[in-house]
Design a protein around this motif. Structure first.
Motif, mmCIF file in Angstrom:
data_model
loop_
_atom_site.group_PDB
_atom_site.id
_atom_site.type_symbol
_atom_site.label_atom_id
_atom_site.label_comp_id
_atom_site.label_asym_id
_atom_site.label_seq_id
_atom_site.Cartn_x
_atom_site.Cartn_y
_atom_site.Cartn_z
ATOM 1 N N MET A 103 0.940 -1.188 0.066
ATOM 2 C CA MET A 103 -0.181 -0.029 -0.013
ATOM 3 C C MET A 103 0.885 1.218 -0.149
ATOM 4 N N LYS A 104 0.292 2.373 -0.520
ATOM 5 C CA LYS A 104 1.061 3.600 -0.510
ATOM 6 C C LYS A 104 -0.035 4.614 -0.033
ATOM 7 N N VAL A 105 0.639 5.686 0.407
ATOM 8 C CA VAL A 105 -0.289 6.951 0.599
ATOM 9 C C VAL A 105 0.116 7.873 -0.334
ATOM 10 N N ILE A 106 -0.956 8.453 -0.961
ATOM 11 C CA ILE A 106 -0.894 9.602 -2.089
ATOM 12 C C ILE A 106 -1.800 10.906 -1.535
ATOM 13 N N ASP A 107 -1.679 11.976 -2.168
ATOM 14 C CA ASP A 107 -2.150 13.022 -1.559
ATOM 15 C C ASP A 107 -3.274 13.150 -2.912
ATOM 16 N N ASP A 108 -3.963 14.578 -2.741
ATOM 17 C CA ASP A 108 -4.979 14.911 -3.907
ATOM 18 C C ASP A 108 -4.247 15.001 -5.062
ATOM 19 N N ASP A 109 -3.079 15.144 -5.248
ATOM 20 C CA ASP A 109 -2.115 15.633 -6.341
ATOM 21 C C ASP A 109 -1.741 14.194 -7.024
ATOM 22 N N TYR A 112 3.193 11.701 -3.008
ATOM 23 C CA TYR A 112 3.589 11.339 -1.466
ATOM 24 C C TYR A 112 3.277 12.815 -0.806
ATOM 25 N N PRO A 113 2.365 12.321 0.256
ATOM 26 C CA PRO A 113 1.958 13.511 1.262
ATOM 27 C C PRO A 113 3.357 14.568 1.804
ATOM 28 N N GLY A 114 3.060 15.657 1.890
ATOM 29 C CA GLY A 114 3.928 16.475 2.301
ATOM 30 C C GLY A 114 4.049 16.204 3.939
ATOM 31 N N PHE A 115 5.212 16.872 4.424
ATOM 32 C CA PHE A 115 5.442 16.442 5.938
ATOM 33 C C PHE A 115 4.484 16.793 6.889
ATOM 34 N N SER A 154 -13.204 2.437 12.157
ATOM 35 C CA SER A 154 -13.270 3.391 11.008
ATOM 36 C C SER A 154 -11.737 4.117 10.630
ATOM 37 N N MET A 155 -11.127 3.326 9.685
ATOM 38 C CA MET A 155 -9.878 3.819 9.319
ATOM 39 C C MET A 155 -9.726 4.790 8.173
ATOM 40 N N HIS A 156 -10.617 5.623 8.047
ATOM 41 C CA HIS A 156 -10.862 6.487 6.938
ATOM 42 C C HIS A 156 -10.690 8.186 7.336
ATOM 43 N N LEU A 157 -10.888 8.303 8.756
ATOM 44 C CA LEU A 157 -11.295 9.772 9.190
ATOM 45 C C LEU A 157 -9.861 10.464 8.816
ATOM 46 N N ASN A 158 -8.566 9.913 8.959
ATOM 47 C CA ASN A 158 -7.404 10.792 8.832
ATOM 48 C C ASN A 158 -7.427 11.119 7.212
ATOM 49 N N ASN A 159 -7.747 10.280 6.536
ATOM 50 C CA ASN A 159 -7.577 10.370 5.039
ATOM 51 C C ASN A 159 -8.698 11.250 4.521
ATOM 52 N N LYS A 160 -9.842 11.300 5.129
ATOM 53 C CA LYS A 160 -10.978 12.343 4.728
ATOM 54 C C LYS A 160 -10.451 13.913 4.964
ATOM 55 N N ILE A 161 -9.877 13.936 6.303
ATOM 56 C CA ILE A 161 -9.646 15.398 6.661
ATOM 57 C C ILE A 161 -8.462 15.961 5.998
ATOM 58 N N CYS A 162 -7.377 14.991 5.517
ATOM 59 C CA CYS A 162 -6.165 15.396 5.246
ATOM 60 C C CYS A 162 -6.219 15.298 3.538
ATOM 61 N N LYS A 163 -7.038 14.866 2.962
ATOM 62 C CA LYS A 163 -7.330 14.583 1.418
ATOM 63 C C LYS A 163 -6.083 13.886 1.097
ATOM 64 N N THR A 164 -6.066 12.644 1.684
ATOM 65 C CA THR A 164 -5.140 11.768 1.043
ATOM 66 C C THR A 164 -5.915 10.454 0.910
ATOM 67 N N TYR A 165 -5.008 9.480 0.214
ATOM 68 C CA TYR A 165 -5.652 8.229 -0.176
ATOM 69 C C TYR A 165 -4.662 7.171 -0.091
ATOM 70 N N ILE A 166 -5.155 5.959 0.558
ATOM 71 C CA ILE A 166 -4.230 4.729 0.484
ATOM 72 C C ILE A 166 -4.749 3.825 -0.669
ATOM 73 N N VAL A 167 -3.813 3.503 -1.555
ATOM 74 C CA VAL A 167 -4.134 2.803 -2.802
ATOM 75 C C VAL A 167 -2.791 1.724 -2.769
ATOM 76 N N LYS A 168 -3.226 0.668 -3.619
ATOM 77 C CA LYS A 168 -2.360 -0.424 -3.973
ATOM 78 C C LYS A 168 -1.136 0.149 -4.856
ATOM 79 N N GLU A 169 -0.062 -0.420 -4.659
ATOM 80 C CA GLU A 169 1.294 0.280 -5.528
ATOM 81 C C GLU A 169 0.953 -0.045 -6.816
ATOM 82 N N SER A 170 0.219 -1.194 -7.154
ATOM 83 C CA SER A 170 -0.080 -1.552 -8.578
ATOM 84 C C SER A 170 -1.184 -0.545 -9.265
#
Length: 190
Positions: A103-109, A112-115, A154-170
């Protein structure tokens, strides 16, 4: 273009009450443009296990190397996981636990998310462990209908607030391609 702005074209065929001359049902096609979802099914469970793997590593370090008692080792591992998760997500887009599950974390763009965004995500992960209770009904052969209560995290609250996504590397190349295609589409003159 941002991931939250991508629309996906879906065509849904719904049956009507009419039949054609051959006795086959007639369907109406409805076209929808739905928001693109880069996530995957079952990611909450995998994310929970990834977090436990990250905590287990630091707990074992404090327990065996620093000779702390187990409860202290667990408590000390929480801030270490937050700090290490922030740094590794900023540089690599993943933590060791997430890497195991690919899994990877990416932002809305799509990067990878900024610090600061990664730090906010990891601090908000503490709120993710708030359990959500729901009722379910199952049919058993011996007992008939049976009701129960199940607990989910509920493991999506932090992603919803920060506008990030957990995606598969593929899936990252597909997301980059969609972002590029939509930005090229918008830059063309009409």
């Amino acid at each position: 273009m941002k991931i939250s702005e991508i629309k996906e074209r879906k065509i849904i065929h719904r049956p009507t009450l009419s039949f054609d001359g051959y006795g086959k049902r007639i369907y109406h096609a409805y076209e929808y443009y739905l928001s693109y979802n880069p996530g995957f099914k079952g990611n909450e469970t995998q994310r929970l296990f990834a977090k436990w793997i990250d905590m287990a590593i630091f707990t074992l370090i404090f327990f065996f190397i620093c000779n702390k008692i187990l409860i202290v080792s667990i408590l000390l591992s929480v801030p270490c996981v937050i700090i290490a998760g922030t740094v590794t997500e900023f540089y690599f887009g993943t933590t060791l636990g997430k890497k195991i599950f690919r899994m990877k974390v990416i932002d809305d763009d799509g990067n990878y998310p900024g610090f600061s965004k990664s730090l906010a995500r990891n601090l908000l992960c503490l709120a993710n462990f708030y359990p959500v209770f729901s009722e379910y009904t199952t049919k058993t052969v011996a007992m008939g209908w049976r009701r129960g209560t199940q607990m989910n995290f509920s493991m999506h609250l932090n992603n919803k607030i920060c506008k990030t996504y957990i995606v598969k590397e593929s899936k990252i190349p597909e997301i980059k391609e969609l972002l590029e295609a939509d930005s090229n589409k918008k830059s063309l003159p009409e």
